[in-house]
Write a protein that holds these residues in place. Structure first.
Motif, PDB file in Angstrom:
ATOM      1  N   ASN A   2     -19.598   0.458 -17.467  1.00  0.00           N
ATOM      2  CA  ASN A   2     -18.556   1.083 -18.272  1.00  0.00           C
ATOM      3  C   ASN A   2     -18.904   2.532 -18.595  1.00  0.00           C
ATOM      4  O   ASN A   2     -18.041   3.396 -18.576  1.00  0.00           O
ATOM      5  CB  ASN A   2     -18.325   0.272 -19.542  1.00  0.00           C
ATOM      6  CG  ASN A   2     -17.144   0.785 -20.335  1.00  0.00           C
ATOM      7  OD1 ASN A   2     -16.253   1.399 -19.773  1.00  0.00           O
ATOM      8  ND2 ASN A   2     -17.151   0.543 -21.614  1.00  0.00           N
ATOM      9  N   SER A   5     -18.207   4.687 -15.511  1.00  0.00           N
ATOM     10  CA  SER A   5     -16.787   4.915 -15.262  1.00  0.00           C
ATOM     11  C   SER A   5     -16.183   5.876 -16.280  1.00  0.00           C
ATOM     12  O   SER A   5     -15.333   6.699 -15.935  1.00  0.00           O
ATOM     13  CB  SER A   5     -16.024   3.589 -15.254  1.00  0.00           C
ATOM     14  OG  SER A   5     -16.038   3.000 -16.536  1.00  0.00           O
ATOM     15  N   VAL A   6     -16.621   5.792 -17.531  1.00  0.00           N
ATOM     16  CA  VAL A   6     -16.137   6.733 -18.549  1.00  0.00           C
ATOM     17  C   VAL A   6     -16.599   8.143 -18.210  1.00  0.00           C
ATOM     18  O   VAL A   6     -15.837   9.111 -18.329  1.00  0.00           O
ATOM     19  CB  VAL A   6     -16.625   6.304 -19.958  1.00  0.00           C
ATOM     20  CG1 VAL A   6     -16.371   7.399 -20.985  1.00  0.00           C
ATOM     21  CG2 VAL A   6     -15.958   5.016 -20.382  1.00  0.00           C
ATOM     22  N   ILE A   8     -17.370   9.347 -15.193  1.00  0.00           N
ATOM     23  CA  ILE A   8     -16.663   9.822 -14.000  1.00  0.00           C
ATOM     24  C   ILE A   8     -15.221  10.203 -14.344  1.00  0.00           C
ATOM     25  O   ILE A   8     -14.719  11.230 -13.890  1.00  0.00           O
ATOM     26  CB  ILE A   8     -16.711   8.756 -12.883  1.00  0.00           C
ATOM     27  CG1 ILE A   8     -18.150   8.646 -12.364  1.00  0.00           C
ATOM     28  CG2 ILE A   8     -15.750   9.100 -11.750  1.00  0.00           C
ATOM     29  CD1 ILE A   8     -18.373   7.528 -11.381  1.00  0.00           C
ATOM     30  N   ARG A   9     -14.563   9.408 -15.164  1.00  0.00           N
ATOM     31  CA  ARG A   9     -13.201   9.759 -15.581  1.00  0.00           C
ATOM     32  C   ARG A   9     -13.191  11.060 -16.371  1.00  0.00           C
ATOM     33  O   ARG A   9     -12.283  11.877 -16.226  1.00  0.00           O
ATOM     34  CB  ARG A   9     -12.590   8.634 -16.407  1.00  0.00           C
ATOM     35  CG  ARG A   9     -12.083   7.490 -15.567  1.00  0.00           C
ATOM     36  CD  ARG A   9     -11.360   6.531 -16.415  1.00  0.00           C
ATOM     37  NE  ARG A   9     -12.321   6.007 -17.401  1.00  0.00           N
ATOM     38  CZ  ARG A   9     -12.199   4.865 -18.028  1.00  0.00           C
ATOM     39  NH1 ARG A   9     -11.154   4.114 -17.822  1.00  0.00           N
ATOM     40  NH2 ARG A   9     -13.110   4.464 -18.872  1.00  0.00           N
ATOM     41  N   SER A  10     -14.193  11.259 -17.217  1.00  0.00           N
ATOM     42  CA  SER A  10     -14.286  12.499 -17.989  1.00  0.00           C
ATOM     43  C   SER A  10     -14.499  13.695 -17.073  1.00  0.00           C
ATOM     44  O   SER A  10     -13.920  14.760 -17.280  1.00  0.00           O
ATOM     45  CB  SER A  10     -15.424  12.416 -19.008  1.00  0.00           C
ATOM     46  OG  SER A  10     -15.204  11.386 -19.917  1.00  0.00           O
ATOM     47  N   ILE A  12     -13.592  13.924 -13.868  1.00  0.00           N
ATOM     48  CA  ILE A  12     -12.337  14.150 -13.135  1.00  0.00           C
ATOM     49  C   ILE A  12     -11.323  14.843 -14.033  1.00  0.00           C
ATOM     50  O   ILE A  12     -10.625  15.775 -13.608  1.00  0.00           O
ATOM     51  CB  ILE A  12     -11.797  12.825 -12.568  1.00  0.00           C
ATOM     52  CG1 ILE A  12     -12.715  12.332 -11.451  1.00  0.00           C
ATOM     53  CG2 ILE A  12     -10.373  12.980 -12.057  1.00  0.00           C
ATOM     54  CD1 ILE A  12     -12.419  10.930 -10.968  1.00  0.00           C
ATOM     55  N   LEU A  13     -11.256  14.424 -15.292  1.00  0.00           N
ATOM     56  CA  LEU A  13     -10.355  15.067 -16.251  1.00  0.00           C
ATOM     57  C   LEU A  13     -10.733  16.531 -16.460  1.00  0.00           C
ATOM     58  O   LEU A  13      -9.862  17.411 -16.457  1.00  0.00           O
ATOM     59  CB  LEU A  13     -10.390  14.318 -17.586  1.00  0.00           C
ATOM     60  CG  LEU A  13      -9.553  14.902 -18.706  1.00  0.00           C
ATOM     61  CD1 LEU A  13      -8.068  14.720 -18.411  1.00  0.00           C
ATOM     62  CD2 LEU A  13      -9.934  14.265 -20.022  1.00  0.00           C
ATOM     63  N   THR A  16      -9.793  18.544 -13.270  1.00  0.00           N
ATOM     64  CA  THR A  16      -8.341  18.667 -13.133  1.00  0.00           C
ATOM     65  C   THR A  16      -7.766  19.657 -14.136  1.00  0.00           C
ATOM     66  O   THR A  16      -6.988  20.548 -13.772  1.00  0.00           O
ATOM     67  CB  THR A  16      -7.682  17.292 -13.309  1.00  0.00           C
ATOM     68  OG1 THR A  16      -8.268  16.380 -12.384  1.00  0.00           O
ATOM     69  CG2 THR A  16      -6.200  17.363 -13.084  1.00  0.00           C
TER      70      THR A  16
END
Length: 128
Positions: A2, A5-6, A8-10, A12-13, A16
């Motif tokens: 978890n 994934s948090v 990696i999402r951060s 990517i955010l 972007t």
């Protein structure tokens, strides 16, 4: 898993939002302020990597628990502010850019990245 994934999402955010904001900022300068000489790419690269390094060091501290999170946040923020001063000295003294143009272009981006930093750190700390 978890935490990864948090993170990696951060990331990517962050990438972007940085790209969208840079493109939007560049379009505004090209259309309305083309006579002003401002190193926009340098400003965004500096802010992106300073935030990225801060988030990486903060994540390492969360995983290894070297210091309390507030101590790390304050310390890294002071270090980041020190590098901002160095950045301004280099841009004004050695690259010949107008100080007011750099200030007007730098600080809205800096504060946007600062808000993003606080939101991401809050999100990470809530997931502990």
């Amino acid at each position: 898993m978890n935490k990864i994934s948090v993170t990696i999402r951060s990331l990517i955010l962050l990438i972007t939002i940085s790209l969208i904001l840079y493109i939007f900022h560049q379009l505004i300068y090209d259309n309305y302020f083309s006579h002003v000489n401002v190193p926009l790419l340098s400003i965004y690269v500096f802010n992106f990597f300073s935030l990225l390094i801060l988030l990486i060091l903060f994540r390492i501290n969360i995983d290894q628990q070297y210091f309390r999170p507030i101590v790390v946040f304050i310390s890294l923020t002071f270090i980041k502010m020190f590098f901002v001063v160095i950045y301004f000295i280099l841009m004004i003294n050695y690259n010949g850019f107008e100080a007011t143009n750099i200030v007007y272009s730098f600080f809205p981006v800096y504060f946007f990245f600062l808000a993003l930093e606080v939101l991401l750190l809050k999100k990470w700390l809530n997931n502990l």
